[in-house]
Scaffold this motif. Structure first.
Motif, PDB file in Angstrom:
ATOM      1  N   THR A 324       0.610  -1.034  -0.079  1.00 37.41           N
ATOM      2  CA  THR A 324      -0.017  -0.051  -0.202  1.00 37.41           C
ATOM      3  C   THR A 324       0.959   1.387   0.005  1.00 37.41           C
ATOM      4  OG1 THR A 324      -0.139   0.136   2.561  1.00 37.41           O
ATOM      5  CG2 THR A 324      -2.125  -0.936   1.383  1.00 37.41           C
ATOM      6  N   GLY A 325       2.239   1.152   0.492  1.00 29.16           N
ATOM      7  CA  GLY A 325       2.871   2.499   0.717  1.00 29.16           C
ATOM      8  C   GLY A 325       2.342   3.097   1.934  1.00 29.16           C
ATOM      9  N   VAL A 326       1.519   2.692   2.627  1.00 32.23           N
ATOM     10  CA  VAL A 326       1.108   3.368   3.825  1.00 32.23           C
ATOM     11  C   VAL A 326       1.297   2.695   5.095  1.00 32.23           C
ATOM     12  CG1 VAL A 326      -1.312   4.423   4.743  1.00 32.23           C
ATOM     13  CG2 VAL A 326      -0.653   4.784   2.266  1.00 32.23           C
ATOM     14  N   ARG A 327       1.441   3.424   5.959  1.00 31.20           N
ATOM     15  CA  ARG A 327       1.803   2.749   7.180  1.00 31.20           C
ATOM     16  C   ARG A 327       0.399   2.071   7.759  1.00 31.20           C
ATOM     17  NH1 ARG A 327       5.087   7.160   9.740  1.00 31.20           N
ATOM     18  NH2 ARG A 327       3.132   7.573  10.828  1.00 31.20           N
ATOM     19  N   ARG A 328       0.503   0.881   8.495  1.00 33.23           N
ATOM     20  CA  ARG A 328      -0.511   0.277   8.892  1.00 33.23           C
ATOM     21  C   ARG A 328      -1.453   1.029   9.995  1.00 33.23           C
ATOM     22  NH1 ARG A 328      -0.043  -4.721  13.309  1.00 33.23           N
ATOM     23  NH2 ARG A 328       0.873  -3.194  14.546  1.00 33.23           N
ATOM     24  N   GLU A 329      -0.665   1.899  10.703  1.00 32.22           N
ATOM     25  CA  GLU A 329      -1.062   2.861  11.668  1.00 32.22           C
ATOM     26  C   GLU A 329      -1.955   3.855  10.892  1.00 32.22           C
ATOM     27  OE1 GLU A 329       2.154   5.008  13.519  1.00 32.22           O
ATOM     28  OE2 GLU A 329       0.923   6.155  14.940  1.00 32.22           O
ATOM     29  N   THR A 330      -1.536   4.435   9.990  1.00 37.49           N
ATOM     30  CA  THR A 330      -2.198   5.481   8.950  1.00 37.49           C
ATOM     31  C   THR A 330      -3.590   4.784   8.365  1.00 37.49           C
ATOM     32  OG1 THR A 330      -0.128   6.481   8.568  1.00 37.49           O
ATOM     33  CG2 THR A 330      -2.104   6.961   7.283  1.00 37.49           C
ATOM     34  N   TRP A 331      -3.201   3.621   7.845  1.00 40.20           N
ATOM     35  CA  TRP A 331      -4.297   2.693   7.393  1.00 40.20           C
ATOM     36  C   TRP A 331      -5.591   2.746   8.393  1.00 40.20           C
ATOM     37  CZ3 TRP A 331      -7.127  -1.843   7.228  1.00 40.20           C
ATOM     38  CH2 TRP A 331      -7.687  -2.111   5.879  1.00 40.20           C
ATOM     39  N   VAL A 332      -5.372   2.249   9.454  1.00 35.69           N
ATOM     40  CA  VAL A 332      -6.087   1.512  10.721  1.00 35.69           C
ATOM     41  C   VAL A 332      -7.037   3.078  10.907  1.00 35.69           C
ATOM     42  CG1 VAL A 332      -6.562   0.850  12.864  1.00 35.69           C
ATOM     43  CG2 VAL A 332      -5.305  -0.357  11.314  1.00 35.69           C
ATOM     44  N   ALA A 333      -6.162   4.197  11.341  1.00 36.17           N
ATOM     45  CA  ALA A 333      -6.768   5.366  11.682  1.00 36.17           C
ATOM     46  C   ALA A 333      -7.778   5.788  10.606  1.00 36.17           C
ATOM     47  CB  ALA A 333      -5.528   6.318  11.875  1.00 36.17           C
ATOM     48  N   ALA A 334      -7.370   5.848   9.256  1.00 37.06           N
ATOM     49  CA  ALA A 334      -8.147   6.324   8.045  1.00 37.06           C
ATOM     50  C   ALA A 334      -9.398   5.550   8.217  1.00 37.06           C
ATOM     51  CB  ALA A 334      -7.312   6.294   6.882  1.00 37.06           C
ATOM     52  N   LEU A 335      -9.503   4.236   8.567  1.00 38.39           N
ATOM     53  CA  LEU A 335     -10.672   3.165   8.339  1.00 38.39           C
ATOM     54  C   LEU A 335     -11.360   3.416   9.645  1.00 38.39           C
ATOM     55  CD1 LEU A 335     -11.870   0.962   7.086  1.00 38.39           C
ATOM     56  CD2 LEU A 335     -10.493  -0.871   8.636  1.00 38.39           C
ATOM     57  N   LYS A 336     -10.702   3.689  10.667  1.00 38.83           N
ATOM     58  CA  LYS A 336     -11.665   4.158  12.081  1.00 38.83           C
ATOM     59  C   LYS A 336     -12.450   5.190  11.911  1.00 38.83           C
ATOM     60  CE  LYS A 336     -10.003   2.580  16.036  1.00 38.83           C
ATOM     61  NZ  LYS A 336      -9.001   2.001  17.135  1.00 38.83           N
ATOM     62  N   ALA A 337     -11.810   6.091  11.165  1.00 41.40           N
ATOM     63  CA  ALA A 337     -12.279   7.535  11.071  1.00 41.40           C
ATOM     64  C   ALA A 337     -13.590   7.484  10.137  1.00 41.40           C
ATOM     65  CB  ALA A 337     -11.401   8.583  10.243  1.00 41.40           C
ATOM     66  N   GLU A 338     -13.873   6.215   9.542  1.00 39.27           N
ATOM     67  CA  GLU A 338     -15.010   6.260   8.486  1.00 39.27           C
ATOM     68  C   GLU A 338     -16.151   5.681   9.455  1.00 39.27           C
ATOM     69  OE1 GLU A 338     -15.075   7.820   5.691  1.00 39.27           O
ATOM     70  OE2 GLU A 338     -12.951   8.193   5.316  1.00 39.27           O
ATOM     71  N   LEU A 339     -15.921   4.901  10.492  1.00 41.06           N
ATOM     72  CA  LEU A 339     -16.913   4.088  10.783  1.00 41.06           C
ATOM     73  C   LEU A 339     -17.349   4.489  12.423  1.00 41.06           C
ATOM     74  CD1 LEU A 339     -15.276   0.723   9.659  1.00 41.06           C
ATOM     75  CD2 LEU A 339     -17.701   1.822   8.876  1.00 41.06           C
ATOM     76  N   PRO A 340     -18.457   4.042  12.896  1.00 45.72           N
ATOM     77  CA  PRO A 340     -18.936   4.408  14.248  1.00 45.72           C
ATOM     78  C   PRO A 340     -18.486   3.278  15.375  1.00 45.72           C
ATOM     79  CG  PRO A 340     -20.545   3.284  13.120  1.00 45.72           C
ATOM     80  CD  PRO A 340     -19.316   3.133  12.117  1.00 45.72           C
ATOM     81  N   PRO A 341     -18.498   3.474  16.656  1.00 43.23           N
ATOM     82  CA  PRO A 341     -18.517   2.545  17.535  1.00 43.23           C
ATOM     83  C   PRO A 341     -19.658   1.563  17.389  1.00 43.23           C
ATOM     84  CG  PRO A 341     -18.575   4.648  18.732  1.00 43.23           C
ATOM     85  CD  PRO A 341     -18.848   4.735  17.276  1.00 43.23           C
ATOM     86  N   THR A 342     -19.642   0.512  18.578  1.00 36.73           N
ATOM     87  CA  THR A 342     -20.560  -0.562  18.609  1.00 36.73           C
ATOM     88  C   THR A 342     -21.268  -0.188  20.007  1.00 36.73           C
ATOM     89  OG1 THR A 342     -19.305  -2.082  17.344  1.00 36.73           O
ATOM     90  CG2 THR A 342     -20.941  -3.009  18.982  1.00 36.73           C
TER      91      THR A 342
END
Ligand SMILES: *Cc1c(COP(=O)(O)O)cnc(C)c1O
Length: 449
Positions: A324-342
């Motif tokens: 991806t060329g993107v750090r895991r930390e960044t990718w996960v942060a981006a994904l979490k920003a798109e979604l709500p908690p449970t």
């Protein structure tokens, strides 16, 4: 293409995901019945018919043994306690080594230390994340008394080669099944693939009684010793031996009170009925997600060995930053920003994480080797009975380090009652992030001067 939420855009979804709630009216009714009986525990810490607990406890144990194809089931107040009783039952003591996975919840490795033995960590298999015969073999010494295999994330370790290796060296195998109830291996449920299996009924697990657990085994002598350690063995062993005409075995007969109450047992009986369906829903949700996520760059789905039924305590994805060329930390942060908690777990944020818990050898307990007293005796790590050399150096566990610090992304968004509509939000968020890797890369680049 809409802007990533991490970069100021609109998230894919803000409405909370539905709670995973396995307690229902049936559990409430079962509890009410126990309450009305007035007997909330019938255990007696003496050799007596009540030594093995009350009617709910005994019925629960019989039903659990049936469901998991085990000759014996002994209920317990937690999986942690179950491991404790199991290690004690096996006769582990000072100077002994117990091989255990370092990529697990901390409780998996504590039981040996309580019996003054030492945990010896082995690396994990990079695909299953569990111990394997290949990773265990180099760790076996004449001091190895037991192996604790953890069926991590709901997957199952490749048990046949492990049992073959253990038999060759006369070593007892304990399965930590906390994350894998109803998982199976070549058609056989986990728990009795080894000599003893320990389940958790803690609130966070697939099915629960708040706190609780069960030990299963096909070996009557081990079941008996687990039951003694659970319930004040030192006060019972002599009378029991006399009554049964056996010889007095005092090894590890320091008993505790690790008994399950009647209320928890009554709930456990209901949970046992609901478990298989809850697991099938989880598996169907994973299948749905995986069907929509093939081909996402740098992301691979868990690989399940032929003959294994995985029950997905978490859904552990594998992420490749080189692709991806993107750090895991960044990718996960981006994904979490798109979604709500449970729901019910709002305080934990979005239920997506990097890696799992910190590898155990990195804990201060192992790094400083201080367990009992002020550390000057060194027990059990450097006590006079221990003649081996311990290796708690992270560099010795490359597969664990790689999984935890660079590769694994876990999530819990496949739990029922997530609907296809809920799951689609997860899928859309992953696709959205993956389609905008260049924007993420630029953002990441701007952060690091
Ligand atoms: C949860 C868990 C435990 C501990 O279970 P308790 O019932 O909370 O004591 C042990 N091992 C693993 C792998 C776990 O996930």
């Amino acid at each position: 293409m809409s802007e990533l939420a991490l970069l100021g855009g609109k998230p894919v979804r803000t409405e909370a995901f539905p709670a995973y709630k396995v307690i229902g009216k049936d559990d409430e009714d079962a509890v009410a019945k126990v309450m009305q009986s007035g007997i909330l525990s019938r255990f007696l810490g003496a050799w007596h018919p009540d030594f093995h607990g009350g009617p709910e406890v005994q019925a629960f144990e019989a039903e659990w043994a049936g469901a998991f194809d085990a000759a014996h089931a002994v209920s317990i107040n937690s999986n942690t306690s179950g491991l404790f009783c199991s290690i004690g039952a096996v006769g582990v003591g000072p100077g002994d080594e117990v091989i255990v996975s370092p990529y697990t919840m901390s409780a998996s490795a504590i039981a040996p230390i309580i019996f003054n033995a030492v945990p010896v960590f082995a690396d994990i298999d990079p695909v299953s994340y569990c111990l394997s015969a290949e990773t265990i073999a180099p760790k076996i010494t004449p001091r190895t008394k037991a192996i604790i295999v953890v069926h991590i994330f709901g997957n199952v370790a490749d048990m046949d080669p492990i049992m073959e290796l253990a038999a060759k060296h006369n070593i007892t195998v304990i399965e930590d099944c906390a994350q894998a109830p109803f998982a199976s291996y070549k058609g056989r449920p986990v728990g009795t693939l080894g000599h003893l299996g320990v389940f958790s009924l803690n609130y966070h697990k697939h099915i629960h009684t708040g706190e609780g657990g069960v030990v299963v085994t096909n070996h009557a002598n081990l079941a008996e010793r687990v039951a003694l350690i659970r319930n004040h063995g030192e006060a019972v062993i002599e009378a029991k031996t006399k009554a049964e005409g056996g010889s007095l075995d005092l090894v590890n007969m320091l008993g505790f009170n690790m008994r399950l109450g009647e209320i928890e047992a009554a709930i456990g009986r209901r949970q046992l009925i609901k478990g298989p369906d809850l697991i099938e829903q989880r598996r169907a949700n994973v299948a749905y997600l995986e069907s929509k996520l093939s081909g996402v760059p740098g992301l691979s789905m868990p690989q399940v060995q032929d003959g294994v039924k995985h029950v997905y305590y978490v859904h552990a994805l594998s992420y490749e930053a080189q692709i991806t060329g993107v750090r895991r930390e960044t990718w996960v942060a981006a994904l979490k920003a798109e979604l709500p908690p449970t729901q019910l777990r709002e305080g934990e944020g979005v239920l997506i994480g990097q890696g799992y818990v910190r590898p155990l050898y990195r804990q201060p307990l192992y790094q400083t080797r201080q367990a009992y007293g002020d550390g000057k005796t060194g027990c059990p790590f450097a006590c006079p009975h221990y003649t081996g050399t311990l290796d708690y150096d992270p560099a010795s566990y490359p597969n664990v380090e790689n999984a935890h610090f660079t590769r694994v992304v876990t999530h819990e968004l496949m739990r029922p009652p997530m609907t296809h509509k809920d799951l689609d939000a997860v899928v859309d968020a992953i696709h959205k992030v993956s389609e905008q890797l260049p924007a993420l890369k630029a953002w990441e680049g701007a952060l690091t001067p």
